[in-house]
Design an enzyme around this catalytic site. Sequence first.
Site, PDB file in Angstrom:
ATOM      1  N   GLU A  69       0.832  -1.208   0.000  1.00 55.89           N
ATOM      2  CA  GLU A  69       0.000   0.000   0.000  1.00 55.89           C
ATOM      3  C   GLU A  69       0.864   1.255   0.000  1.00 55.89           C
ATOM      4  O   GLU A  69       0.562   2.214  -0.702  1.00 55.89           O
ATOM      5  CB  GLU A  69      -0.925   0.023   1.229  1.00 55.89           C
ATOM      6  CG  GLU A  69      -1.691   1.345   1.303  1.00 55.89           C
ATOM      7  CD  GLU A  69      -2.726   1.428   2.396  1.00 55.89           C
ATOM      8  OE1 GLU A  69      -2.747   0.565   3.293  1.00 55.89           O
ATOM      9  OE2 GLU A  69      -3.529   2.385   2.334  1.00 55.89           O
ATOM     10  N   ASP A  88      -0.601  -4.947   3.149  1.00 53.84           N
ATOM     11  CA  ASP A  88      -0.994  -3.732   3.865  1.00 53.84           C
ATOM     12  C   ASP A  88      -0.319  -3.814   5.234  1.00 53.84           C
ATOM     13  O   ASP A  88      -0.706  -4.625   6.069  1.00 53.84           O
ATOM     14  CB  ASP A  88      -2.524  -3.662   3.997  1.00 53.84           C
ATOM     15  CG  ASP A  88      -2.971  -2.298   4.484  1.00 53.84           C
ATOM     16  OD1 ASP A  88      -2.124  -1.538   4.991  1.00 53.84           O
ATOM     17  OD2 ASP A  88      -4.179  -1.985   4.357  1.00 53.84           O
ATOM     18  N   ASP A  91      -3.434  -2.392   8.334  1.00 51.94           N
ATOM     19  CA  ASP A  91      -4.797  -2.150   7.859  1.00 51.94           C
ATOM     20  C   ASP A  91      -5.590  -1.703   9.085  1.00 51.94           C
ATOM     21  O   ASP A  91      -5.659  -2.422  10.092  1.00 51.94           O
ATOM     22  CB  ASP A  91      -5.418  -3.404   7.234  1.00 51.94           C
ATOM     23  CG  ASP A  91      -6.773  -3.063   6.633  1.00 51.94           C
ATOM     24  OD1 ASP A  91      -6.825  -2.188   5.753  1.00 51.94           O
ATOM     25  OD2 ASP A  91      -7.792  -3.632   7.082  1.00 51.94           O
ATOM     26  N   THR A  93      -5.221   1.943   9.852  1.00 51.25           N
ATOM     27  CA  THR A  93      -4.251   2.946  10.331  1.00 51.25           C
ATOM     28  C   THR A  93      -4.908   3.953  11.280  1.00 51.25           C
ATOM     29  O   THR A  93      -4.307   4.345  12.284  1.00 51.25           O
ATOM     30  CB  THR A  93      -3.613   3.683   9.123  1.00 51.25           C
ATOM     31  OG1 THR A  93      -3.001   2.701   8.292  1.00 51.25           O
ATOM     32  CG2 THR A  93      -2.568   4.687   9.555  1.00 51.25           C
ATOM     33  N   ASP A 235      -6.209  -4.153   0.853  1.00 52.58           N
ATOM     34  CA  ASP A 235      -7.116  -4.255   2.007  1.00 52.58           C
ATOM     35  C   ASP A 235      -7.759  -5.641   2.083  1.00 52.58           C
ATOM     36  O   ASP A 235      -8.140  -6.090   3.166  1.00 52.58           O
ATOM     37  CB  ASP A 235      -8.268  -3.233   1.904  1.00 52.58           C
ATOM     38  CG  ASP A 235      -7.781  -1.788   1.891  1.00 52.58           C
ATOM     39  OD1 ASP A 235      -6.913  -1.455   2.689  1.00 52.58           O
ATOM     40  OD2 ASP A 235      -8.291  -1.004   1.056  1.00 52.58           O
TER      41      ASP A 235
HETATM   42  C1  IPD Z   1      -8.591   1.159   5.257  1.00 53.34           C
HETATM   43  C2  IPD Z   1      -9.389   0.275   6.168  1.00 53.34           C
HETATM   44  C3  IPD Z   1     -10.834   0.736   6.216  1.00 53.34           C
HETATM   45  C4  IPD Z   1     -11.457   0.730   4.848  1.00 53.34           C
HETATM   46  C5  IPD Z   1     -10.637   1.531   3.876  1.00 53.34           C
HETATM   47  C6  IPD Z   1      -9.190   1.074   3.880  1.00 53.34           C
HETATM   48  P1  IPD Z   1      -5.978   1.486   5.802  1.00 53.34           P
HETATM   49  O1  IPD Z   1      -7.251   0.710   5.149  1.00 53.34           O
HETATM   50  O2  IPD Z   1      -9.348  -1.072   5.745  1.00 53.34           O
HETATM   51  O3  IPD Z   1     -11.608  -0.132   7.002  1.00 53.34           O
HETATM   52  O4  IPD Z   1     -12.728   1.307   4.942  1.00 53.34           O
HETATM   53  O5  IPD Z   1     -11.224   1.332   2.601  1.00 53.34           O
HETATM   54  O6  IPD Z   1      -8.444   1.891   3.007  1.00 53.34           O
HETATM   55  O7  IPD Z   1      -5.906   2.837   5.132  1.00 53.34           O
HETATM   56  O8  IPD Z   1      -6.226   1.591   7.250  1.00 53.34           O
HETATM   57  O9  IPD Z   1      -4.819   0.619   5.454  1.00 53.34           O
END
Ligand code: IPD
Length: 296
Positions: A69, A88, A91, A93, A235
């Site tokens: 990512e 990721d 996941d 963050t 994700d």
């Molecule tokens: C996010 C998380 C979140 C989801 C977003 C993702 P990240 O990933 O999985 O639940 O709603 O679409 O981008 O940014 O925390 O790696």
Amino acid sequence: MFEIEKYLQEAIQIAVEAGAKIEEAQKLVKQIETKENTADLVTKTDKAVEDFIFSRLSVLFPDHVMIGEESSSSKINQFSKSPTWIVDPIDGTTNFVHGFPFYCVSIGMALEGKPTIGVIYNPVLGQLFYASAGHGAYLKQGNPDQIMGNSAPIKLGSKCAELPLSLSQALLSTEYGAAKTDEYLLPKLDIIKSFISDPVSGRGIRSLGSAALSMCLIAQGVVDIYYEAGVHAWDVAAGAVIVKEAGGILRGWNQEEFDLLDRTVLCVRPSPSNDQNPPLLKELISILKPIAYPRD
Ligand code: IPD
């Protein structure tokens, strides 16, 4: 087959070590940057942990493709015949930044574009979910020594009750996502309104902030349905294998086939009858609205 088992064991070891690094960083002041907007965060730890995971994987498997990512998201649609790791590092963050205990390391591996290995580790709750295609999905719990030792894994999907017949008895999980313009947000709010109001009056909605862990809750059978539009391949790559191997339904919004790059995911938890088109799923599809995210 032997190779896949080796990839899985290495990914587990690396995920648990990466989790320890994340928990060390949790005690420190975080250096946060925003990406798309104030709800789309990246920290110094995301980047450091991704570097750590790739440095380990590339020594072990120098000819494999690595997509992460934080460092190489633009390469996501360049699958090759070589195994492709899709990572990721954190996941969830935003949860990590706030100390909300739902964040994880997510390590997926695709062979010829098909998710084949999934490892998801939540270092706060001490939960390791893992699966490889054709070999079932498992959960190990405890501290890192217990997880890496001989503690018995729980096979996921074997003890679930039948699915409720309608959404009115269902626990659902979804997310609003980072994109906040009407084009993306209004259809999502419409779906939520349809679910919580009459005549559906669903039992409840959870929004945990980690797509990977939401998929693990489906594999565990404690949430009936999870859907999201706007996710990226990193994700959901690992979670896809875990849901499927637990016996859950894994698909896209518009097509039965799950497509790693189409930015939508829809999962139903495992059930003894293993009906691939249960009434609950048909009812959810009837309230979903199309949303046109650009493909990964
Ligand atoms: C996010 C998380 C979140 C989801 C977003 C993702 P990240 O990933 O999985 O639940 O709603 O679409 O981008 O940014 O925390 O790696």
